[in-house]
Design a protein around this motif. Structure first.
Motif, PDB file in Angstrom:
ATOM      1  N   MET A 196      18.124 -97.375 -12.019  1.00 25.21           N
ATOM      2  CA  MET A 196      18.406 -96.933 -11.077  1.00 25.21           C
ATOM      3  C   MET A 196      17.938 -94.895 -10.998  1.00 25.21           C
ATOM      4  N   ARG A 197      18.059 -95.045  -9.491  1.00 21.04           N
ATOM      5  CA  ARG A 197      16.777 -93.420 -10.153  1.00 21.04           C
ATOM      6  C   ARG A 197      17.696 -92.368  -9.735  1.00 21.04           C
ATOM      7  N   ALA A 198      19.231 -92.987  -9.317  1.00 19.12           N
ATOM      8  CA  ALA A 198      18.827 -91.475  -9.177  1.00 19.12           C
ATOM      9  C   ALA A 198      20.641 -91.531  -8.802  1.00 19.12           C
ATOM     10  N   ARG A 199      22.234 -91.292  -9.073  1.00 18.60           N
ATOM     11  CA  ARG A 199      23.858 -90.838  -9.122  1.00 18.60           C
ATOM     12  C   ARG A 199      24.495 -89.572  -8.627  1.00 18.60           C
ATOM     13  N   LEU A 200      24.773 -90.357  -6.946  1.00 16.82           N
ATOM     14  CA  LEU A 200      25.494 -89.287  -6.761  1.00 16.82           C
ATOM     15  C   LEU A 200      27.211 -89.064  -6.592  1.00 16.82           C
ATOM     16  N   ASN A 201      27.350 -87.999  -7.183  1.00 14.35           N
ATOM     17  CA  ASN A 201      28.687 -88.107  -7.202  1.00 14.35           C
ATOM     18  C   ASN A 201      29.289 -86.925  -5.732  1.00 14.35           C
ATOM     19  N   THR A 232      14.391 -85.524  -1.283  1.00 19.00           N
ATOM     20  CA  THR A 232      15.088 -85.262  -1.216  1.00 19.00           C
ATOM     21  C   THR A 232      16.257 -86.571  -0.574  1.00 19.00           C
ATOM     22  N   ILE A 233      17.797 -86.358  -1.330  1.00 22.72           N
ATOM     23  CA  ILE A 233      18.086 -86.922  -0.860  1.00 22.72           C
ATOM     24  C   ILE A 233      19.762 -86.521  -0.035  1.00 22.72           C
ATOM     25  N   VAL A 234      19.774 -86.918   1.727  1.00 23.55           N
ATOM     26  CA  VAL A 234      21.021 -86.242   1.688  1.00 23.55           C
ATOM     27  C   VAL A 234      21.917 -86.797   1.955  1.00 23.55           C
ATOM     28  N   VAL A 235      23.563 -86.577   2.037  1.00 22.58           N
ATOM     29  CA  VAL A 235      24.647 -87.154   2.333  1.00 22.58           C
ATOM     30  C   VAL A 235      25.840 -87.323   3.164  1.00 22.58           C
ATOM     31  N   SER A 252      26.129 -83.101   2.383  1.00 24.34           N
ATOM     32  CA  SER A 252      25.269 -82.776   0.840  1.00 24.34           C
ATOM     33  C   SER A 252      24.032 -82.840   1.041  1.00 24.34           C
ATOM     34  N   VAL A 253      23.016 -81.642   0.190  1.00 25.22           N
ATOM     35  CA  VAL A 253      21.566 -82.128  -0.188  1.00 25.22           C
ATOM     36  C   VAL A 253      21.265 -82.066  -1.870  1.00 25.22           C
ATOM     37  N   TRP A 254      21.164 -83.469  -1.951  1.00 20.08           N
ATOM     38  CA  TRP A 254      20.801 -83.545  -3.698  1.00 20.08           C
ATOM     39  C   TRP A 254      19.073 -83.851  -4.313  1.00 20.08           C
ATOM     40  N   ASP A 255      18.802 -83.252  -4.974  1.00 20.30           N
ATOM     41  CA  ASP A 255      17.525 -83.168  -5.738  1.00 20.30           C
ATOM     42  C   ASP A 255      17.707 -84.748  -6.638  1.00 20.30           C
ATOM     43  N   LYS A 256      16.416 -85.423  -5.694  1.00 19.09           N
ATOM     44  CA  LYS A 256      16.320 -86.758  -5.906  1.00 19.09           C
ATOM     45  C   LYS A 256      16.003 -87.388  -6.741  1.00 19.09           C
ATOM     46  N   ASN A 257      15.029 -86.781  -7.567  1.00 19.72           N
ATOM     47  CA  ASN A 257      14.758 -86.462  -9.215  1.00 19.72           C
ATOM     48  C   ASN A 257      15.228 -85.993 -10.674  1.00 19.72           C
TER      49      ASN A 257
END
Length: 294
Positions: free
Chosen positions: A54-59, A72-75, A83-88
């Motif tokens: 696992m590299r990232a976990r988003l709530n 970036t991860i955009v969901v 929501s825009v998240w920092d991938k690292n």
């Protein structure tokens, strides 16, 4: 020579198949090395296709769409939020509010996020400011948004494919001909390809339908294409490879046991995810271990 051999493997349907260490979730966004997967009621996870790490976990609530790049991860979520998240670091960077319904599709172009919603609109967001421009035209849900050739391409429940100028943010063309919901559409190399609930893949150029590809027995959920071929995934559990220029069906890939949800096509590989909770890597560069029956 290697490029020629890879091209020959694609043409013949000769490949080496890898089943990834998928954590039993639905992969909704893919690239050559990673997948973003979701299960209702649980955090979304970005994980490595090769190691399963696992590299990232988003709530982020109930996630319905995703797009990720290097940083970036955009969901998009069921509650109409993006929501825009920092991938690292897996830290939330910004929330984008404006849609009035589920965000079913996300695309990204530089600092712009393009989103399609069941509220019937497309929004083009500036990540740095959070401001958005609304594109209206679809009657009913927007099911697909992608970017290419300086255009936004959208597909909707109104059975249309629409092309929007990415710079001017105005509608340029409406493509009609599908008989039901358009679940996927994209453009490159001057072509537009689309897939629909009507079981058809259509190839368009200069605003006209060049050909209609028949072969799937259920809805076409996802597709990708390059300058030679179209790859389509369907609720019939099959992936089909078509010749872009002739429309001829080259072969079918039938390893999934449930509807195919997402595809990623590169020069040497095809990555596919399915409701059977698997992500498969079809490698057309290495010495083939399997070949489809034509």
């Amino acid at each position: 020579m290697q490029n020629y051999l890879t091209w020959l493997n694609w043409k013949r349907g000769s490949f080496k198949l890898f089943k990834t260490s998928n954590p039993s979730k639905l992969g909704i966004a893919l690239d050559d090395q990673q997948a973003f997967s979701v299960t209702a009621g649980q955090p979304g996870q970005l994980w490595d296709l090769k190691t399963g790490r696992m590299r990232a976990r988003l709530n982020a609530g109930i996630i319905t769409s995703c797009k990720f790049d290097q940083d970036t991860i955009v969901v998009g979520s069921l509650n109409a939020t993006i929501s825009v998240w920092d991938k690292n670091t897996s830290q939330l960077v910004r929330e984008l509010h404006g849609h009035q319904g589920e965000v079913g599709s996300i695309s990204k172009h530089g600092n712009q996020v393009i989103s399609g919603s069941e509220d019937g609109t497309i929004r083009v967001w500036d990540i740095t400011t959070g401001e958005s421009h609304v594109l209206s035209g679809h009657v009913g849900s927007v099911c697909s948004v992608t970017v290419g050739d300086g255009l936004i391409v959208s597909g909707g429940s109104d059975a249309t494919v629409r092309l929007w100028d990415l710079k001017e943010l105005v509608q340029k063309t409406i493509l009609t001909g599908h008989g039901s919901v358009v679940f996927c559409a994209e453009t490159k190399h001057g072509y537009v390809c689309s897939g629909s609930q009507d079981k058809l893949v259509k190839v368009w150029r200069n605003g006209k339908c060049l050909r209609t590809l028949k072969g799937h027995k259920e809805a076409v959920i996802c597709l990708q294409f390059d300058e030679h071929k179209i790859v389509s995934g369907s609720s019939d559990n099959h992936i089909k490879i078509w010749d872009l220029h002739s429309g001829r069906l080259l072969y079918s890939l039938m390893r999934h046991t449930a509807p195919v949800w997402s595809l990623h096509l590169s020069e040497t590989k095809l990555i596919s995810s399915s409701f059977d909770q698997s992500v498969l890597v079809w490698d057309f560069m290495h010495r083939p271990e399997e070949q489809v029956d034509h």
